[in-house]
Design an enzyme around this catalytic site. Structure first.
Site, PDB file in Angstrom:
ATOM      1  N   CYS A   2      11.554  -5.853  -6.040  1.00 35.85           N
ATOM      2  CA  CYS A   2      11.817  -7.153  -5.818  1.00 35.85           C
ATOM      3  C   CYS A   2      12.829  -7.097  -4.372  1.00 35.85           C
ATOM      4  O   CYS A   2      13.327  -6.128  -4.321  1.00 35.85           O
ATOM      5  CB  CYS A   2      12.369  -7.937  -6.966  1.00 35.85           C
ATOM      6  SG  CYS A   2      11.418  -8.231  -8.551  1.00 35.85           S
ATOM      7  N   ARG A  27       8.824  -5.288  -0.726  1.00 33.81           N
ATOM      8  CA  ARG A  27       9.305  -4.846  -2.073  1.00 33.81           C
ATOM      9  C   ARG A  27       8.547  -5.475  -3.221  1.00 33.81           C
ATOM     10  O   ARG A  27       9.021  -5.194  -4.266  1.00 33.81           O
ATOM     11  CB  ARG A  27      10.845  -5.215  -2.124  1.00 33.81           C
ATOM     12  CG  ARG A  27      11.675  -4.386  -1.023  1.00 33.81           C
ATOM     13  CD  ARG A  27      13.178  -4.946  -1.032  1.00 33.81           C
ATOM     14  NE  ARG A  27      13.718  -4.487  -2.218  1.00 33.81           N
ATOM     15  CZ  ARG A  27      14.578  -3.148  -2.230  1.00 33.81           C
ATOM     16  NH1 ARG A  27      14.609  -2.735  -1.155  1.00 33.81           N
ATOM     17  NH2 ARG A  27      15.053  -2.855  -3.299  1.00 33.81           N
ATOM     18  N   TRP A  74       8.129  -8.396  -7.518  1.00 32.50           N
ATOM     19  CA  TRP A  74       6.912  -7.285  -8.149  1.00 32.50           C
ATOM     20  C   TRP A  74       7.487  -7.461  -9.698  1.00 32.50           C
ATOM     21  O   TRP A  74       8.354  -7.083 -10.059  1.00 32.50           O
ATOM     22  CB  TRP A  74       7.259  -6.300  -7.451  1.00 32.50           C
ATOM     23  CG  TRP A  74       6.293  -5.085  -7.734  1.00 32.50           C
ATOM     24  CD1 TRP A  74       5.090  -4.894  -7.174  1.00 32.50           C
ATOM     25  CD2 TRP A  74       6.256  -4.117  -8.881  1.00 32.50           C
ATOM     26  NE1 TRP A  74       4.435  -4.075  -7.645  1.00 32.50           N
ATOM     27  CE2 TRP A  74       4.938  -3.495  -8.810  1.00 32.50           C
ATOM     28  CE3 TRP A  74       6.879  -4.143  -9.810  1.00 32.50           C
ATOM     29  CZ2 TRP A  74       4.585  -2.478  -9.529  1.00 32.50           C
ATOM     30  CZ3 TRP A  74       6.721  -2.709 -10.746  1.00 32.50           C
ATOM     31  CH2 TRP A  74       5.576  -2.195 -10.541  1.00 32.50           C
ATOM     32  N   ASN A  98      17.356  -8.344  -8.465  1.00 34.62           N
ATOM     33  CA  ASN A  98      16.569  -7.077  -8.268  1.00 34.62           C
ATOM     34  C   ASN A  98      17.005  -6.067  -9.457  1.00 34.62           C
ATOM     35  O   ASN A  98      18.221  -5.557  -8.939  1.00 34.62           O
ATOM     36  CB  ASN A  98      16.396  -6.555  -6.720  1.00 34.62           C
ATOM     37  CG  ASN A  98      15.994  -5.489  -6.667  1.00 34.62           C
ATOM     38  OD1 ASN A  98      16.646  -4.533  -5.833  1.00 34.62           O
ATOM     39  ND2 ASN A  98      14.897  -4.789  -7.199  1.00 34.62           N
ATOM     40  N   GLY A  99      16.140  -5.487  -9.999  1.00 38.95           N
ATOM     41  CA  GLY A  99      16.468  -4.520 -11.101  1.00 38.95           C
ATOM     42  C   GLY A  99      16.095  -4.759 -12.448  1.00 38.95           C
ATOM     43  O   GLY A  99      15.195  -5.452 -12.530  1.00 38.95           O
ATOM     44  N   GLU A 479      -3.270  13.389  -0.411  1.00 39.86           N
ATOM     45  CA  GLU A 479      -2.604  12.390   0.478  1.00 39.86           C
ATOM     46  C   GLU A 479      -3.728  11.401   1.025  1.00 39.86           C
ATOM     47  O   GLU A 479      -3.541  10.151   0.939  1.00 39.86           O
ATOM     48  CB  GLU A 479      -1.676  12.707   1.565  1.00 39.86           C
ATOM     49  CG  GLU A 479      -1.131  11.627   2.418  1.00 39.86           C
ATOM     50  CD  GLU A 479      -0.424  10.426   1.793  1.00 39.86           C
ATOM     51  OE1 GLU A 479      -0.290  10.725   0.772  1.00 39.86           O
ATOM     52  OE2 GLU A 479       0.008   9.701   2.779  1.00 39.86           O
ATOM     53  N   LYS A 483      -4.088   7.461   0.107  1.00 37.17           N
ATOM     54  CA  LYS A 483      -4.289   6.359   1.252  1.00 37.17           C
ATOM     55  C   LYS A 483      -5.535   5.638   1.001  1.00 37.17           C
ATOM     56  O   LYS A 483      -5.359   4.270   0.992  1.00 37.17           O
ATOM     57  CB  LYS A 483      -4.435   7.073   2.522  1.00 37.17           C
ATOM     58  CG  LYS A 483      -3.170   7.644   3.224  1.00 37.17           C
ATOM     59  CD  LYS A 483      -2.313   6.688   3.565  1.00 37.17           C
ATOM     60  CE  LYS A 483      -0.930   6.215   2.612  1.00 37.17           C
ATOM     61  NZ  LYS A 483      -0.231   7.105   2.091  1.00 37.17           N
ATOM     62  N   GLU A 486      -5.004   3.230  -2.367  1.00 38.74           N
ATOM     63  CA  GLU A 486      -4.128   2.374  -1.953  1.00 38.74           C
ATOM     64  C   GLU A 486      -4.604   1.035  -1.294  1.00 38.74           C
ATOM     65  O   GLU A 486      -4.360  -0.028  -1.677  1.00 38.74           O
ATOM     66  CB  GLU A 486      -3.055   2.818  -1.383  1.00 38.74           C
ATOM     67  CG  GLU A 486      -1.831   3.511  -2.201  1.00 38.74           C
ATOM     68  CD  GLU A 486      -0.774   4.249  -1.145  1.00 38.74           C
ATOM     69  OE1 GLU A 486       0.384   4.084  -1.349  1.00 38.74           O
ATOM     70  OE2 GLU A 486      -1.204   4.722  -0.111  1.00 38.74           O
ATOM     71  N   HIS A 502     -14.622  23.959 -11.407  1.00 41.31           N
ATOM     72  CA  HIS A 502     -14.028  23.773 -12.874  1.00 41.31           C
ATOM     73  C   HIS A 502     -14.206  22.493 -13.538  1.00 41.31           C
ATOM     74  O   HIS A 502     -13.449  22.165 -14.620  1.00 41.31           O
ATOM     75  CB  HIS A 502     -12.765  24.408 -12.924  1.00 41.31           C
ATOM     76  CG  HIS A 502     -12.802  25.738 -12.339  1.00 41.31           C
ATOM     77  ND1 HIS A 502     -13.452  27.011 -13.033  1.00 41.31           N
ATOM     78  CD2 HIS A 502     -12.303  26.218 -11.233  1.00 41.31           C
ATOM     79  CE1 HIS A 502     -13.291  28.021 -12.452  1.00 41.31           C
ATOM     80  NE2 HIS A 502     -12.727  27.677 -11.090  1.00 41.31           N
ATOM     81  N   LYS A 602       6.428  -1.387  -1.627  1.00 41.96           N
ATOM     82  CA  LYS A 602       6.860  -0.064  -1.115  1.00 41.96           C
ATOM     83  C   LYS A 602       8.006   0.637  -1.590  1.00 41.96           C
ATOM     84  O   LYS A 602       8.004   1.843  -1.587  1.00 41.96           O
ATOM     85  CB  LYS A 602       7.105  -0.705   0.254  1.00 41.96           C
ATOM     86  CG  LYS A 602       7.347   0.652   1.396  1.00 41.96           C
ATOM     87  CD  LYS A 602       7.194   0.293   2.874  1.00 41.96           C
ATOM     88  CE  LYS A 602       7.325   1.337   3.611  1.00 41.96           C
ATOM     89  NZ  LYS A 602       5.986   2.566   3.400  1.00 41.96           N
TER      90      LYS A 602
HETATM   91  C1  G6P Z   1       5.795   3.560  -3.424  1.00 42.14           C
HETATM   92  C2  G6P Z   1       5.271   3.331  -2.198  1.00 42.14           C
HETATM   93  C3  G6P Z   1       4.633   5.034  -1.518  1.00 42.14           C
HETATM   94  C4  G6P Z   1       5.629   5.808  -1.492  1.00 42.14           C
HETATM   95  C5  G6P Z   1       6.470   6.067  -3.112  1.00 42.14           C
HETATM   96  C6  G6P Z   1       7.647   6.781  -2.916  1.00 42.14           C
HETATM   97  O1  G6P Z   1       4.828   4.000  -4.426  1.00 42.14           O
HETATM   98  O2  G6P Z   1       3.891   2.448  -2.354  1.00 42.14           O
HETATM   99  O3  G6P Z   1       4.098   4.603  -0.376  1.00 42.14           O
HETATM  100  O4  G6P Z   1       5.089   7.124  -1.301  1.00 42.14           O
HETATM  101  O5  G6P Z   1       6.802   4.497  -3.578  1.00 42.14           O
HETATM  102  O6  G6P Z   1       8.489   6.085  -2.087  1.00 42.14           O
HETATM  103  P1  G6P Z   1       9.669   6.655  -1.267  1.00 42.14           P
HETATM  104  O7  G6P Z   1      10.434   5.608  -0.761  1.00 42.14           O
HETATM  105  O8  G6P Z   1      10.660   7.448  -2.345  1.00 42.14           O
HETATM  106  O9  G6P Z   1       9.265   7.814  -0.323  1.00 42.14           O
END
Ligand code: G6P
Length: 607
Positions: A2, A27, A74, A98-99, A479, A483, A486, A502, A602
């Site tokens: 949030c 956020r 969120w 937020n929290g 990764e 991507k 996501e 395996h 994010k």
């Molecule tokens: C969230 C984001 C990811 C990010 C992860 C870690 O899940 O959607 O893109 O890699 O958090 O975030 P940080 O800010 O700790 O790198």
């Protein structure tokens, strides 16, 4: 999660509140809302969905006033409905949060027993009710806020409006970040300094336990011990360009294209590539003596850590553990005394990473962090901070922060190798020269999007995709899969290519695209064999290799991407670029929301 924002400007606050929320949507974007004091009355508007919904609601039903708070959510406690959207209001008190308030159930029962009526399912709603109760007992606004805060367990950044307090805004921080913004004749608060960029670049950051009262002329801050304190005001340096799309269709595409500049800037910030040695901040311990390095992070940052493990073990001969933060802190790992723990985080606010850092600190590890936001909580709680120079990353799917992390980790690994005497000067010079070539090589890959467009067209209809790689290409496969899932919502998994047989190979059929990292390193032949194993089962294979590698594979693959010939050490930094572009192109074809994919945020500030 949030994002919260607050404005006190003595005139109209709504426009600034919405400008701040726009920057905070990363956020969370399940719902949003604002509250203002208009003509001495508390008024609010909320809407489910993206910020555009709230903007529409405010056009239909305008509210405005000299002081206001706003929120983008969120969802944690309670579904993303209008009733659960913030601000939460009890009588004369409105709150954005937020929290997580951990003891909200007990507080709610107590308040309900006292006759308070709750509307939402959120943890937050106890806060305005507590304050309202204390105001009703005759406490001043300051005292009521302080007393309510004293009842809360958990984490919070709060913005509080009280009807009758036409000129003042209350803010408080414990565990969740909160920035205060300064302008002529106006003051602001927000979950981060970047959110305030449209209004001001002068900010300070509250410390845990701080309570702030803002009016147009300034801010009074009281710390945890009740002392009046002032928090240092810094210039954020965020420009309108940093937070705009610069003509790109999406932030993610802009950020992918910023990577050559980000890598150059990161190399330059560490002394460039000419001197044969990088400049590293004083680590406050001797890396030559470190018996073990624990790398801890979440999401994309954890994959940067996994690549770094190959680098540190190879060139610096340091034993490395890599953990995802949410597991590390609960598995009671026996940490080697005198060991170092490296925390990687773009935001510097990820709750699990922060909790893991505190766990390692209690166990007397040297704490190093690699963050993109130097004012963040993780940075502030670390012994040593290595900053990544990616600039603000707004697309939820991380791209340029990842390459900035990799560049910094490569620099650190080379430095460690030199300090420990495990990397001779000749090899160090060769690695540094390879690193210095990566910006041009990334530019070259970004210049021609046609091969990726072709790959994306073939992959977009798939329901599931596999990414495979060996060695340091394995975390890049993870990764690449992250991507794709996501932002395109296609199920995707990354595997070590040697592990396929395996179990995962059972997933392979004619409908399953397999994206294979096949760098021409010492494992090339083995990777080719793994690729043929999936070809034999009818998979459509897409390969990433250099021109010669692609020639070798021509008979087996349906598409390929030419990754420039490079030292295998830097290969992960190059391989990830086409995978970012691939996810982007597939998502655009599918019409998903590239910058704000569903269910994600994010910066994950809840555990
Ligand atoms: C969230 C984001 C990811 C990010 C992860 C870690 O899940 O959607 O893109 O890699 O958090 O975030 P940080 O800010 O700790 O790198």
């Amino acid at each position: 999660m949030c994002g919260i924002v607050g404005v006190v400007n003595g005139a109209k606050s709504a426009e600034h509140l919405l400008a701040g929320l726009k920057q905070l949507e990363y956020r969370g974007y399940d719902s949003s809302g604002i509250a203002v004091i208009e003509d001495r009355s508390l008024r609010s508007e909320k809407a489910v969905g993206k910020l555009g919904q709230l903007v529409g609601a405010l056009e239909a039903n305008p509210i405005d006033g000299p002081v206001g708070i706003a929120h983008t959510r969120w969802a944690t406690h309670g579904a993303p409905t209008a009733t659960n959207a913030h601000p939460h209001i009890a009588g004369d008190v409105a709150v954005v949060h937020n929290g997580i308030i951990e003891n909200f159930k007990d507080l709610r029962s107590e308040l309900e027993a006292d006759g308070h009526q709750f509307r939402s399912e959120t943890d937050t709603e106890v806060v305005p009710h507590l304050i309202r109760g204390y105001l009703a007992e005759g406490l001043s606004a300051e005292a009521a806020v302080q007393k309510a805060l004293g009842r809360l367990d958990g984490a919070y950044a709060l913005g509080i409006l009280i009807q009758g307090e036409q000129e003042r805004l209350f803010a408080a921080r414990r565990g969740s970040p909160l920035a205060i913004g300064y302008a002529d004749d106006a003051m602001f608060m927000a979950s981060d300094g970047m959110a305030l960029a449209p209004m001001t670049d002068r900010v300070s950051y509250l410390e845990d336990g701080d309570v702030a009262i803002l009016d147009r002329g300034g801010v009074d801050v009281v710390d945890e011990g009740g002392r009046s304190v002032s928090r240092r005001v810094v210039t954020t340096g965020f420009s309108a360009e940093d937070i705009g799309k610069a003509g790109y269709r999406h932030y993610m595409l802009k950020e992918i294209h910023e990577q050559p500049a980000v890598v150059r800037q990161t190399l330059a910030a560490h002394g460039g590539t000419q001197a044969g040695h990088f400049k590293i901040p004083d680590l406050s311990f001797d890396i030559a003596d470190v018996p073990r390095l624990s790398i801890i992070a979440c999401g994309t940052s954890s994959y940067a850590g996994q690549v770094a493990r190959y680098w540190f073990e190879d060139v610096a001969r340091i034993p490395v553990d890599v953990d995802i933060a949410s597991e590390f802190r609960y598995r009671n790992s026996p940490l080697t005394p005198g060991g170092a723990a490296l925390f990687i985080s773009q935001s510097g606010e990820t709750a699990d990473t922060l909790a893991a850092l505190r766990f390692a600190k209690e166990r007397e590890q040297h704490i190093i962090s690699l963050v993109n936001v130097p004012e963040s909580t993780i940075a502030r709680e670390s012994d040593v901070v290595l900053q990544t120079y990616a600039g603000p990353e707004i697309g939820v799917a991380s791209t340029k922060a990842f390459t900035a992390q990799l560049t910094t980790l490569a620099i650190l690994a080379i430095h460690a190798g030199q300090q420990r005497g495990t990397l001779d000067n000749e090899r160090a010079a060769a690695l540094i020269a390879s690193l210095s070539r990566t910006p041009q090589q990334i530019e070259k890959m970004l210049a021609d999007r046609k091969p990726i467009a072709k790959m994306a067209k073939l992959i977009a209809p798939a329901r599931s995709a596999l990414f495979i790689g060996r060695g340091s290409s394995f975390p890049i496969a993870l990764e690449g899969a992250l991507k794709l899932k996501e932002i395109s919502y296609i199920h995707a998994e990354g595997f070590g290519a040697g592990e396929l047989k395996h179990g995962p190979i059972a997933l392979v059929d004619e409908e399953t695209p397999v994206v294979a990292m096949v760098p021409r390193d010492e494992l090339f032949e083995k990777s080719v064999s793994n690729l043929q194993e999936v070809c034999a089962r009818g998979a459509q294979v897409h390969a990433l290799s250099d021109a010669d590698g692609l020639d070798c594979l021509a008979g087996d693959i349906v598409s390929g991407f030419d990754v420039p010939d490079c030292d295998p050490f830097v290969a992960p930094m190059l391989q990830v670029i086409p995978l970012q572009l691939l996810a982007y192109e597939v998502a655009v074809r599918k019409g998903t929301d590239v910058d704000q994919p569903r269910n994600l945020a994010k910066s994950v500030t809840v555990e």
